[in-house]
Design a protein around this motif. Structure first.
Motif, short mmCIF file in Angstrom:
data_model
loop_
_atom_site.label_atom_id
_atom_site.label_comp_id
_atom_site.label_asym_id
_atom_site.label_seq_id
_atom_site.Cartn_x
_atom_site.Cartn_y
_atom_site.Cartn_z
N SER A 61 25.79 52.19 18.34
CA SER A 61 25.98 52.05 16.90
C SER A 61 25.29 53.19 16.17
O SER A 61 24.32 53.77 16.67
CB SER A 61 25.42 50.71 16.40
OG SER A 61 26.11 49.63 16.99
N TYR A 115 30.05 46.95 11.90
CA TYR A 115 29.33 45.69 12.05
C TYR A 115 28.62 45.35 10.74
O TYR A 115 28.21 46.23 9.99
CB TYR A 115 28.28 45.79 13.16
CG TYR A 115 28.85 46.13 14.51
CD1 TYR A 115 29.47 45.16 15.29
CD2 TYR A 115 28.76 47.42 15.02
CE1 TYR A 115 29.99 45.48 16.54
CE2 TYR A 115 29.27 47.75 16.27
CZ TYR A 115 29.89 46.76 17.02
OH TYR A 115 30.40 47.08 18.25
N ASP A 116 28.47 44.06 10.48
CA ASP A 116 27.68 43.68 9.30
C ASP A 116 26.20 43.86 9.59
O ASP A 116 25.39 44.08 8.69
CB ASP A 116 27.97 42.23 8.88
CG ASP A 116 27.45 41.20 9.87
OD1 ASP A 116 27.30 41.54 11.06
OD2 ASP A 116 27.21 40.05 9.47
N ASN A 121 26.06 41.94 15.82
CA ASN A 121 27.29 42.51 16.38
C ASN A 121 28.55 41.82 15.84
O ASN A 121 29.58 41.78 16.51
CB ASN A 121 27.29 42.45 17.91
CG ASN A 121 26.36 43.49 18.51
OD1 ASN A 121 26.13 44.54 17.91
ND2 ASN A 121 25.83 43.20 19.67
N ARG A 122 28.49 41.27 14.64
CA ARG A 122 29.68 40.67 14.04
C ARG A 122 30.54 41.76 13.41
O ARG A 122 30.12 42.47 12.50
CB ARG A 122 29.30 39.63 12.97
CG ARG A 122 30.51 38.85 12.44
CD ARG A 122 30.07 37.71 11.55
NE ARG A 122 29.54 38.17 10.27
CZ ARG A 122 30.31 38.40 9.19
NH1 ARG A 122 31.62 38.21 9.25
NH2 ARG A 122 29.76 38.80 8.06
N ILE A 123 31.77 41.90 13.92
CA ILE A 123 32.66 42.97 13.47
C ILE A 123 33.26 42.59 12.12
O ILE A 123 33.81 41.50 11.94
CB ILE A 123 33.78 43.21 14.50
CG1 ILE A 123 33.16 43.66 15.83
CG2 ILE A 123 34.77 44.25 13.99
CD1 ILE A 123 34.16 43.74 16.96
#
Length: 315
Positions: A61, A115-116, A121-123
């Motif tokens: 990231s 990602y938020d 790791n929430r796309i």
């Protein structure tokens, strides 16, 4: 003629690397042959056309403009317009020089995922694209240079002023929106009889906080080297390289990736050609470097075309 990035080293872009936006304002690869040489008193102009193409591993990231993205591909095409006044004044036996650089160019960034938060790791987005043509932050510099036979050395202070066209929340940026200071020293051994030049530069960059993202990039160390040989009175060629390593971690509320220390090494080649236009000497140099041994950074290829000339100079 040997200005050879007396001013051009004062650039301010490496897109998609370590730290916030994966980048530091010191232009890696900007200095090299004759890096320790300060030319005679006068006013000098330099144009550094910079090209960088890079890719970040999809498993990594990157913090960019307050967002967190992965699977990043970036492309930068920029010109660093620099002016340097080498004064006749001396301090501690060395000549004083003052310089300024303004970068302008186009940056393109593509990201496969957003990602938020890198911790969850929430796309929240996919297949992102951003590109823009803009001005970067101006960089101001002060240098002292000394000469002793075949040895030439200098000490430089550069300051990045957050006055460029910063685009908060966007992926593509040429400005940093933070104060930063770089301290460096350069040494050159040059034999005019054989045309052999051995040069090295070492420095440390101290970064302030980006108030838009509350992100403070850690302290960065950089090392550059060059070995070149004159092939004719006008043409020379050599090998060049650099090493970058972040020595303290990133901090602030925006640094959700943690310390995010980066490092990279690059090797490449350089070719220089000198000529005159009327009575004005013009120096040109091409550099190509390929990065490897990368950690927490994109890996890319750097290209630089430098054109420098004196506007006024002592005989």
């Amino acid at each position: 003629m040997a200005l050879s990035l007396v001013a051009g080293a004062f650039g301010s872009l490496q897109d998609a690397r370590a730290a916030e936006n994966g980048t530091g304002f010191y232009l890696l690869g900007g200095r090299g042959a004759m890096a320790g040489y300060l030319p005679p008193p006068g006013v000098y102009f330099e144009s550094d056309t910079y090209s960088y193409d890079a890719k970040l591993d999809a498993r990594k990231s990157l913090p960019a403009g307050g967002r967190f993205v992965a699977d990043v591909r970036s492309q930068a095409r920029a010109d660093f317009l620099s002016g340097t006044w080498v004064t006749p004044w001396e301090i501690a036996g060395g000549n004083l020089a003052l310089g300024a650089t303004l970068p302008v160019g186009r940056v393109r960034v593509g990201a496969g995922l957003e990602y938020d938060s890198p911790r969850t790791n929430r796309i929240i987005g996919a297949s992102l694209r951003d590109n823009a043509t803009m001005f970067g932050d101006p960089v101001f510099s002060t240098m002292l240079g000394w000469h002793a036979g075949k040895f030439h050395w200098n000490a430089t202070v550069m300051v990045n002023a957050p006055a460029g066209d910063y685009r908060n929340g966007e992926l593509a940026n040429l400005a940093f929106h933070r104060w930063a200071t770089d301290l460096s020293g350069a040494l050159t051994w040059f034999d005019p009889e054989t045309g052999v030049d051995l040069s090295g530069v070492a420095g440390v960059t101290f970064n302030g906080t980006n108030p838009a993202t509350d992100y403070r990039t850690g302290t960065e160390f950089h090392l550059e080297w060059a070995a070149s040989k004159a092939l004719t009175s006008a043409l020379s060629a050599g090998v060049i390289g650099y090493h970058y390593q972040q020595i303290t971690g990133d901090s602030g509320a925006g640094a959700q990736l943690g310390a995010y220390k980066g490092r990279v090494t690059a090797l490449g080649g350089t070719l220089a050609y000198n000529f005159t236009v009327g009575k004005t000497p013009v120096s040109t140099r091409i550099k190509i470097l390929r990065e490897f041994a990368v950690e927490n950074r994109a890996r890319g290829t750097v290209g630089l075309l430098t054109v420098s000339l004196p506007l006024t100079a002592s005989p």
